[in-house]
Design an enzyme around this catalytic site. Structure first.
Site, short mmCIF file in Angstrom:
data_model
loop_
_atom_site.label_atom_id
_atom_site.label_comp_id
_atom_site.label_asym_id
_atom_site.label_seq_id
_atom_site.Cartn_x
_atom_site.Cartn_y
_atom_site.Cartn_z
N GLU A 3 39.42 43.17 43.27
CA GLU A 3 39.77 41.99 42.48
C GLU A 3 40.49 42.42 41.20
O GLU A 3 39.90 43.15 40.40
CB GLU A 3 38.50 41.19 42.14
N HIS A 6 37.51 34.19 42.49
CA HIS A 6 36.17 34.44 41.94
C HIS A 6 35.79 33.36 40.91
O HIS A 6 35.51 33.65 39.74
CB HIS A 6 36.09 35.83 41.29
#
Length: 600
Positions: free
Chosen positions: A268, A290
């Site tokens: 990420e 997220h």
């Protein structure tokens, strides 16, 4: 673990925190905020200056960063997961790692349901099509969730809320979690299965709610995905890495699964042309960056939660309520323990300085027995007392500088230094005292280690290589620690500041002589107590002589026969340390047996 500096502790914030959380920190600390998450090279440049580090998921707190943070006492993760923090290394270094396991559970559960509904009704594709100017009602026919089976892997706090929300939508909920109580599952209307393989073939939607640990990494792989029924769908709002992204992409391409909704990923943000990027780009995947905890309420909750814990650790010296690498201790128990934590730390330091010589020396005994008697013995968790003893024991020893000993790493530190501590409890108070609680410390050589006998009298009668055991007892009067026994002497004094401890013969006039010598050197006496030798003790007739001066401290021991039939222990609280010259003068005038200055 409290901060004793006169200047404010410094807190580094890497990532966005709520304004209320920052304001809470700003009341007590010098706060340095970086709204953009710092990378490792940037952290390494500045981390040595900070006492606490507060991060979100984007900041990687690696082993190298922790080792560079020589002043770090706490790392706080504003969220649930701590996989971006090297918890094992933090534990070795005595750094407390805290998180906020409850602050965003509602947000994560709602995001799971939102993704499930969006996937079932194909909302993202329909929205994009309409924005592009097309009207294609027949192309975006979805499915209803009512009557469908939702499978939950991990029936923890988030999983339970997801289950309740799904039940409200008319779904049947089945879960796999080997650590969840069947009673809790039944109360939520959830059927538990004992194996993951029982769950996969029967669900229409599968959602993951587990932490990322060794046993859950890649938990949903090629075999598990193939075991799911054709046309089923999968969700992950927990942790990237629990689902094998390559296997998921292949299963979607084959048409075996009807869709996937993902909020978390192995990398990420994803790198270009990676498996993660290709997975996100697949037409049957709904992806969010997220966002599980990204609500105004959740960000406020987790920010305030972790900031309060930082204040508790650095300002109040309290145990955090959500420490990842410290034992769970109930607040009411810790409140009872706190005065004794201070007492036991002082007892450890007093032992090292009084029995093992002086600050800067080395320990010659490493096997200790701690006995808790009375009310204290009823407490189930004495980890803070163990940690306090190790901290106090090592503080005066050379080679222990820079070691942050606390409840997090006390066992590791003790093991590395070969220190053995046996703890015992007796619920009945000591028969010889009126104290409601009593702590007794006995030190023995490793070869002569034995179980602690019951009661101070029996301890004092035992012999250790021809001499009485090294023993210290103490209690607390309210919040004030008191030493009640030192070796063969019953005493009562507060272990605080500079103490001159003299063992000599019970002869008249000694108090005035000591006062006169100290007064000539400009040393003030704050208090004095004199204790007689216990009648139960067996004593030797002489001791080895030694005069030593190390780092401004002094001790004196005189060799020769005792002049009186009974020894006394004189303890004076003085306003500064004294030199070996003064100690020698006191010994010459009084003929003392031993004299030491300890600093507590």
């Amino acid at each position: 673990m409290s901060s004793s500096e006169s200047y404010p502790s410094k807190v580094l914030v890497s990532g966005e925190l709520s304004s209320d959380g920052l304001a809470l920190l700003g009341k007590s600390f010098d706060v340095h905020e970086y709204r953009q998450a710092l990378l490792e090279p940037n952290l390494l440049e500045i981390i040595a200056n900070f006492d606490a580090l507060v991060v979100r998921s984007e900041t990687k707190v690696t082993k190298v960063v922790l080792q560079a943070g020589r002043n770090l006492k706490v790392v706080a993760r504003a969220g649930v997961g701590v996989d971006n923090i090297d918890v094992a290394e933090a534990t070795k270094l005595g750094i407390v790692v805290v998180n906020s396991p409850s602050g965003n559970i509602g947000a994560a559960a709602e995001h799971t349901i939102a993704l499930m509904m969006a996937m079932a009704r194909r909302i993202p594709d329909a929205c994009t099509s309409l924005k592009n100017g097309t009207w294609q009602r027949s192309k975006f026919v979805g499915v209803e969730v009512k009557g469908k089976v939702l499978g939950i892997v991990g029936l923890g706090k988030v999983g339970l809320i997801v289950a309740r929300l799904a039940k409200g939508l008319g779904m049947t909920v089945v879960a796999f979690d080997p650590y969840t109580s069947p009673t809790i599952a039944a109360a939520a209307g959830v059927r538990l299965v004992s194996l993951l393989t029982e769950l996969l073939p029967i669900v229409d939607f599968l959602t993951i709610h587990t932490p990322l640990i060794a046993s859950t990494r890649g938990m949903i792989g090629p075999t598990e995905l193939e075991e799911m029924k054709p046309g089923s769908r999968i969700l992950n709002v927990a942790r990237g890495g629990t689902v094998d992204e390559g296997a998921l992409l292949a299963t979607l391409k084959s048409g075996h699964l009807a869709g996937a909704a993902l909020d978390v990923f192995i990398t990420e943000p994803p790198t270009a042309d990676s498996v993660t990027a290709k997975l996100i780009a697949h037409p049957r995947v709904i992806a969010t960056p997220h966002l599980g905890a990204s609500t105004i309420e959740a960000e406020e909750n987790v920010s305030i939660d972790v900031c309060e814990q930082v204040v508790d650790i650095l300002v109040n010296g309290s145990l955090p309520r959500s420490a990842v690498n410290a034992p769970l201790i109930l607040p009411e128990e810790y409140q009872k323990l706190q005065p004794f934590v201070r007492l036991v730390e002082k007892m450890g330091s007093l032992y090292t300085q009084h029995y093992d010589g002086r600050p800067g020396g080395s320990m010659n005994r490493n096997t200790f027995e701690l006995t808790y008697q009375g009310d204290l013995a009823s407490l189930t968790n004495t980890k803070p007392l163990f940690a306090a003893f190790i901290k106090g024991l090592l503080a005066p020893v050379s080679g222990s500088e820079g070691i942050n000993v606390n409840i997090v790493n006390a066992e590791i530190v003790a093991h590395d230094r070969g220190i053995v501590v046996n703890e015992q409890r007796f619920r009945e108070p000591n028969e010889d005292t009126s104290y409601s609680s009593l702590v007794t410390l006995v030190a023995r050589p490793p070869s002569r280690a034995s179980s602690l006998t019951r009661g101070a009298k029996n301890l004092l009668r035992s012999q250790d290589e021809g001499s009485s055991p090294r023993i210290i007892s103490g209690t607390c009067s309210g919040d004030r620690p008191l030493i009640t026994r030192l070796g063969k002497f019953e005493a009562q004094f507060e272990p605080e500041g500079n103490l001159l401890i003299c063992e000599d013969n019970d002869l008249p006039g000694k108090v005035g002589v000591v006062g006169s010598i100290l007064g000539q050197e400009g040393v003030n006496i704050n208090f004095m107590t004199v204790s007689s030798e216990s009648s139960d003790d067996e004593t030797g007739s002489k001791v080895e002589s030694r005069i030593a001066d190390k780092d401004g401290s002094a001790c004196y021991e005189n060799e020769g026969p005792l002049l009186g039939s009974q020894r006394v222990l004189m303890i004076l609280g003085i306003d500064r340390e004294v030199s070996v010259h003064i100690m020698g003068e006191i010994a010459r005038m009084l003929g003392v047996v031993t004299a030491r200055v300890v600093k507590l």
